[in-house]
Structure formats: C-alpha cells, structure tokens
Design an enzyme around this catalytic site. Structure first.
Site, PDB file in Angstrom:
ATOM      1  N   PRO A 113       0.787  -1.222   0.000  1.00  0.00           N
ATOM      2  CA  PRO A 113       0.000   0.000   0.000  1.00  0.00           C
ATOM      3  C   PRO A 113       0.823   1.278   0.000  1.00  0.00           C
ATOM      4  O   PRO A 113       1.870   1.360   0.639  1.00  0.00           O
ATOM      5  CB  PRO A 113      -0.818  -0.099   1.294  1.00  0.00           C
ATOM      6  CG  PRO A 113      -0.095  -1.084   2.134  1.00  0.00           C
ATOM      7  CD  PRO A 113       0.545  -2.048   1.192  1.00  0.00           C
ATOM      8  N   ASN A 114       0.317   2.228  -0.751  1.00  0.00           N
ATOM      9  CA  ASN A 114       0.841   3.597  -0.852  1.00  0.00           C
ATOM     10  C   ASN A 114       2.135   3.704  -1.654  1.00  0.00           C
ATOM     11  O   ASN A 114       2.633   4.816  -1.886  1.00  0.00           O
ATOM     12  CB  ASN A 114       1.035   4.226   0.540  1.00  0.00           C
ATOM     13  CG  ASN A 114      -0.274   4.329   1.297  1.00  0.00           C
ATOM     14  OD1 ASN A 114      -1.241   4.883   0.766  1.00  0.00           O
ATOM     15  ND2 ASN A 114      -0.335   3.781   2.496  1.00  0.00           N
ATOM     16  N   ARG A 118       4.880  11.036  -2.459  1.00  0.00           N
ATOM     17  CA  ARG A 118       4.556  10.747  -1.060  1.00  0.00           C
ATOM     18  C   ARG A 118       5.756  11.026  -0.162  1.00  0.00           C
ATOM     19  O   ARG A 118       6.814  10.403  -0.331  1.00  0.00           O
ATOM     20  CB  ARG A 118       4.171   9.270  -0.952  1.00  0.00           C
ATOM     21  CG  ARG A 118       4.031   8.751   0.459  1.00  0.00           C
ATOM     22  CD  ARG A 118       4.053   7.231   0.482  1.00  0.00           C
ATOM     23  NE  ARG A 118       3.827   6.728   1.814  1.00  0.00           N
ATOM     24  CZ  ARG A 118       4.095   5.480   2.196  1.00  0.00           C
ATOM     25  NH1 ARG A 118       4.596   4.616   1.316  1.00  0.00           N
ATOM     26  NH2 ARG A 118       3.877   5.109   3.426  1.00  0.00           N
ATOM     27  N   TYR A 126      10.870   9.192   1.364  1.00  0.00           N
ATOM     28  CA  TYR A 126      10.903   8.149   0.335  1.00  0.00           C
ATOM     29  C   TYR A 126      11.565   8.581  -0.980  1.00  0.00           C
ATOM     30  O   TYR A 126      11.716   7.764  -1.891  1.00  0.00           O
ATOM     31  CB  TYR A 126       9.472   7.651   0.065  1.00  0.00           C
ATOM     32  CG  TYR A 126       8.825   7.044   1.286  1.00  0.00           C
ATOM     33  CD1 TYR A 126       9.314   5.866   1.838  1.00  0.00           C
ATOM     34  CD2 TYR A 126       7.739   7.663   1.905  1.00  0.00           C
ATOM     35  CE1 TYR A 126       8.728   5.309   2.980  1.00  0.00           C
ATOM     36  CE2 TYR A 126       7.151   7.109   3.042  1.00  0.00           C
ATOM     37  CZ  TYR A 126       7.655   5.940   3.566  1.00  0.00           C
ATOM     38  OH  TYR A 126       7.091   5.388   4.694  1.00  0.00           O
ATOM     39  N   ASN A 177       8.344  -5.379  -0.857  1.00  0.00           N
ATOM     40  CA  ASN A 177       8.154  -4.225   0.012  1.00  0.00           C
ATOM     41  C   ASN A 177       6.666  -4.191   0.334  1.00  0.00           C
ATOM     42  O   ASN A 177       5.859  -3.707  -0.462  1.00  0.00           O
ATOM     43  CB  ASN A 177       8.583  -2.916  -0.665  1.00  0.00           C
ATOM     44  CG  ASN A 177       8.463  -1.731   0.302  1.00  0.00           C
ATOM     45  OD1 ASN A 177       7.924  -1.867   1.399  1.00  0.00           O
ATOM     46  ND2 ASN A 177       8.962  -0.577  -0.116  1.00  0.00           N
ATOM     47  N   ALA A 190       3.132  -0.777   4.791  1.00  0.00           N
ATOM     48  CA  ALA A 190       2.654  -0.856   6.181  1.00  0.00           C
ATOM     49  C   ALA A 190       2.204  -2.269   6.560  1.00  0.00           C
ATOM     50  O   ALA A 190       2.212  -2.624   7.745  1.00  0.00           O
ATOM     51  CB  ALA A 190       1.520   0.139   6.397  1.00  0.00           C
ATOM     52  N   HIS A 206       4.220  -4.539   8.906  1.00  0.00           N
ATOM     53  CA  HIS A 206       4.155  -4.445  10.367  1.00  0.00           C
ATOM     54  C   HIS A 206       2.871  -5.032  10.946  1.00  0.00           C
ATOM     55  O   HIS A 206       2.691  -5.053  12.158  1.00  0.00           O
ATOM     56  CB  HIS A 206       4.280  -2.972  10.788  1.00  0.00           C
ATOM     57  CG  HIS A 206       5.338  -2.224  10.034  1.00  0.00           C
ATOM     58  ND1 HIS A 206       6.659  -2.594  10.064  1.00  0.00           N
ATOM     59  CD2 HIS A 206       5.267  -1.171   9.164  1.00  0.00           C
ATOM     60  CE1 HIS A 206       7.360  -1.777   9.279  1.00  0.00           C
ATOM     61  NE2 HIS A 206       6.541  -0.922   8.717  1.00  0.00           N
ATOM     62  N   ASP A 216       2.122 -15.805   6.423  1.00  0.00           N
ATOM     63  CA  ASP A 216       1.715 -17.188   6.149  1.00  0.00           C
ATOM     64  C   ASP A 216       1.879 -17.536   4.673  1.00  0.00           C
ATOM     65  O   ASP A 216       2.306 -18.648   4.329  1.00  0.00           O
ATOM     66  CB  ASP A 216       0.249 -17.410   6.562  1.00  0.00           C
ATOM     67  CG  ASP A 216       0.073 -17.498   8.071  1.00  0.00           C
ATOM     68  OD1 ASP A 216       1.094 -17.565   8.786  1.00  0.00           O
ATOM     69  OD2 ASP A 216      -1.080 -17.494   8.530  1.00  0.00           O
ATOM     70  N   GLU A 235      13.329  -8.956   1.671  1.00  0.00           N
ATOM     71  CA  GLU A 235      12.460  -7.871   2.134  1.00  0.00           C
ATOM     72  C   GLU A 235      13.163  -6.542   1.872  1.00  0.00           C
ATOM     73  O   GLU A 235      14.353  -6.413   2.179  1.00  0.00           O
ATOM     74  CB  GLU A 235      12.201  -8.052   3.640  1.00  0.00           C
ATOM     75  CG  GLU A 235      11.408  -6.913   4.265  1.00  0.00           C
ATOM     76  CD  GLU A 235      11.196  -7.107   5.775  1.00  0.00           C
ATOM     77  OE1 GLU A 235      11.573  -8.179   6.314  1.00  0.00           O
ATOM     78  OE2 GLU A 235      10.657  -6.183   6.400  1.00  0.00           O
ATOM     79  N   HIS A 264      12.869  -2.091   2.026  1.00  0.00           N
ATOM     80  CA  HIS A 264      12.210  -0.835   2.394  1.00  0.00           C
ATOM     81  C   HIS A 264      13.071   0.302   1.898  1.00  0.00           C
ATOM     82  O   HIS A 264      14.312   0.222   1.955  1.00  0.00           O
ATOM     83  CB  HIS A 264      12.051  -0.712   3.911  1.00  0.00           C
ATOM     84  CG  HIS A 264      11.260  -1.833   4.500  1.00  0.00           C
ATOM     85  ND1 HIS A 264       9.891  -1.909   4.393  1.00  0.00           N
ATOM     86  CD2 HIS A 264      11.649  -2.967   5.138  1.00  0.00           C
ATOM     87  CE1 HIS A 264       9.476  -3.025   4.969  1.00  0.00           C
ATOM     88  NE2 HIS A 264      10.525  -3.691   5.423  1.00  0.00           N
ATOM     89  N   SER A 286      12.984   3.364   3.251  1.00  0.00           N
ATOM     90  CA  SER A 286      13.456   4.073   4.442  1.00  0.00           C
ATOM     91  C   SER A 286      14.108   3.104   5.416  1.00  0.00           C
ATOM     92  O   SER A 286      13.887   1.893   5.344  1.00  0.00           O
ATOM     93  CB  SER A 286      12.268   4.776   5.119  1.00  0.00           C
ATOM     94  OG  SER A 286      11.335   3.820   5.584  1.00  0.00           O
ATOM     95  N   ARG A 345      13.016   4.904  12.543  1.00  0.00           N
ATOM     96  CA  ARG A 345      11.726   5.597  12.556  1.00  0.00           C
ATOM     97  C   ARG A 345      10.874   5.177  13.763  1.00  0.00           C
ATOM     98  O   ARG A 345      11.417   4.672  14.739  1.00  0.00           O
ATOM     99  CB  ARG A 345      11.013   5.335  11.218  1.00  0.00           C
ATOM    100  CG  ARG A 345      11.837   5.821  10.022  1.00  0.00           C
ATOM    101  CD  ARG A 345      11.124   5.572   8.709  1.00  0.00           C
ATOM    102  NE  ARG A 345       9.882   6.342   8.625  1.00  0.00           N
ATOM    103  CZ  ARG A 345       8.926   6.113   7.704  1.00  0.00           C
ATOM    104  NH1 ARG A 345       9.099   5.144   6.803  1.00  0.00           N
ATOM    105  NH2 ARG A 345       7.831   6.837   7.688  1.00  0.00           N
ATOM    106  N   ARG A 389       7.289   0.586  13.447  1.00  0.00           N
ATOM    107  CA  ARG A 389       7.890   0.094  12.194  1.00  0.00           C
ATOM    108  C   ARG A 389       9.053  -0.877  12.466  1.00  0.00           C
ATOM    109  O   ARG A 389       9.670  -1.391  11.543  1.00  0.00           O
ATOM    110  CB  ARG A 389       8.393   1.257  11.337  1.00  0.00           C
ATOM    111  CG  ARG A 389       7.292   2.173  10.853  1.00  0.00           C
ATOM    112  CD  ARG A 389       7.834   3.253   9.930  1.00  0.00           C
ATOM    113  NE  ARG A 389       6.946   4.402   9.940  1.00  0.00           N
ATOM    114  CZ  ARG A 389       5.842   4.506   9.192  1.00  0.00           C
ATOM    115  NH1 ARG A 389       5.529   3.554   8.342  1.00  0.00           N
ATOM    116  NH2 ARG A 389       5.067   5.573   9.280  1.00  0.00           N
TER     117      ARG A 389
HETATM  118  C1  DQA Z   1       8.202   1.277   3.801  1.00  0.00           C
HETATM  119  C2  DQA Z   1       8.278   1.461   5.317  1.00  0.00           C
HETATM  120  C3  DQA Z   1       6.941   1.166   5.962  1.00  0.00           C
HETATM  121  O1  DQA Z   1       7.027   1.357   7.369  1.00  0.00           O
HETATM  122  C4  DQA Z   1       5.879   2.105   5.434  1.00  0.00           C
HETATM  123  O2  DQA Z   1       4.623   1.782   5.974  1.00  0.00           O
HETATM  124  C5  DQA Z   1       5.826   2.120   3.952  1.00  0.00           C
HETATM  125  C6  DQA Z   1       7.073   2.100   3.202  1.00  0.00           C
HETATM  126  C7  DQA Z   1       9.510   1.684   3.106  1.00  0.00           C
HETATM  127  O3  DQA Z   1       9.681   1.300   1.959  1.00  0.00           O
HETATM  128  O4  DQA Z   1      10.316   2.410   3.680  1.00  0.00           O
HETATM  129  O5  DQA Z   1       4.769   2.212   3.345  1.00  0.00           O
HETATM  130  O6  DQA Z   1       7.969  -0.089   3.540  1.00  0.00           O
END
Ligand code: DQA
Length: 181
Positions: free
Chosen positions: A44-45, A52, A57, A108, A111, A114, A121, A132, A134, A136, A141, A145
């Site tokens: 998401p996002n 954003r 980011y 990635n 959110a 977390h 699963d 994995e 990210h 950031s 942070r 997170r």
């Molecule tokens: C993220 C870090 C997550 O905590 C956050 O919710 C994101 C982006 C990152 O790429 O830094 O949406 O996964």
C-alpha cells in the site's frame, strides 16, 4: 574443511573466486545459465512514490524503479515483474502465484510489513527465496515500524537506501537463486 577467510557467499565471483570445492554458481559466473524471473511486489501507498513524503521516500517513482530494474536485471541474465497493490489480499494471491510458478520474490509490503500475518503465512507457504526491502530505514523511525512479519520468512532485509534498496535486492536475490541453482 575450514572456510577461507575471504569466502563471502554474497560476493561477486569475479572479485572473489569461489574457493575450490565449494559449488557456488552465481548470475555472474559462466556456469550460471538459467534465466531467473524475479517478482517485485509492492504494498500500500507505494504507488504514490515520487510525491509521497519525498523527504522520507525520495522523488523516484515506482515506474522509474521498474525501468531501472529491468535494465539492471538484463545484465544479471534475469527478468523482473513488478506489481503494486493497496490490497492485502492481492499481495497474498501474488505470493501464492509466485510459489506455484517457482519465482523468487522481492517484497516491500509497505505498512502491511508491520501488521500482516496473512502475508507472513503466504510467504511461508510459497517456500520461495524472499528479500524484504524498504526505502526508508524503518529502524530509525517510529517503534511500530521496528517489527516485521515479513522478516522471519525472508532470507534477508535491505532498508534505508531509498530507491537503491530495490537494486541492492536484485543483486541479493540473483546471488541467492544462483547459489541455490
Ligand atoms: C516502507 C516502510 C513502511 O514502514 C511504510 O509503511 C511504507 C514504506 C519503506 O519502503 O520504507 O509504506 O515499507
């Protein structure tokens, strides 16, 4: 036999030759022939990358990242497929598909990292190599997170390098798959 001090399973073969007796084909080695398709899944996002919270980011869009990865993947003899969804169930379904297709995953989960036991699963069930990522540094942070449901099901975590985290993950996953191939 003792492991030589300079043995680094993640190292490029042209810089650190694989010690004699250790089978370690990598995408950089002549013995590596299989073309790997790597699935990049984004939660998401992440469709908003570029606009954003650019102070966190960066200004690189997901389309920029995809174009860059496509080019770099070619040099690794790999291809990538990048997908993004704001819906947890889509990510679960795509992880299941990757499991059936035998594709390694760079994830990635945004959110959902977390919060999502469902994604955890699905990764366990898929039994595929997972990196994995990210953008950031989640550990620098908010404390919410700091916990990841993805990490226990991943081979490793790359975070804090902005868009470059994705390219570093490509290096990591190619090496992982190569060394297993
Ligand atoms: C993220 C870090 C997550 O905590 C956050 O919710 C994101 C982006 C990152 O790429 O830094 O949406 O996964």
């Amino acid at each position: 036999t003792a492991t030589p001090l300079n043995f680094d399973p993640g190292a490029r073969r042209d810089r650190f030759p694989t010690p004699i007796g250790v089978r370690h084909p990598t995408p950089f080695s002549s013995s590596y022939r299989r073309s790997v398709k790597i699935l990049y899944l984004n939660g998401p996002n992440l469709n908003l990358l570029g606009t954003r919270q650019p102070e966190i980011y960066g200004r690189t869009t997901l389309a920029d990242i995809e174009a860059h990865l496509t080019e770099v993947a070619k040099q690794h003899g790999a291809t990538i497929k990048l997908r993004q969804s704001n819906h947890e169930g889509d990510l679960v379904s795509w992880i299941q598909e990757a499991g059936l297709a035998g594709e390694p995953i760079v994830l990635n989960a945004g959110a959902y990292t977390h919060t999502s036991i469902a994604i955890h699963d699905a990764l366990r069930a898929a039994e595929r190599p997972v990196v994995e990522v990210h953008l950031s540094n989640v550990f620098a942070r908010e404390s919410f997170r700091h916990h990841s449901y993805v990490s226990p099901a991943a081979a490793g975590v790359i975070c804090g390098f902005g868009a470059n985290s994705y390219a570093l993950a490509l290096e990591a996953i190619c090496d992982l798959v190569g060394s297993r191939g």
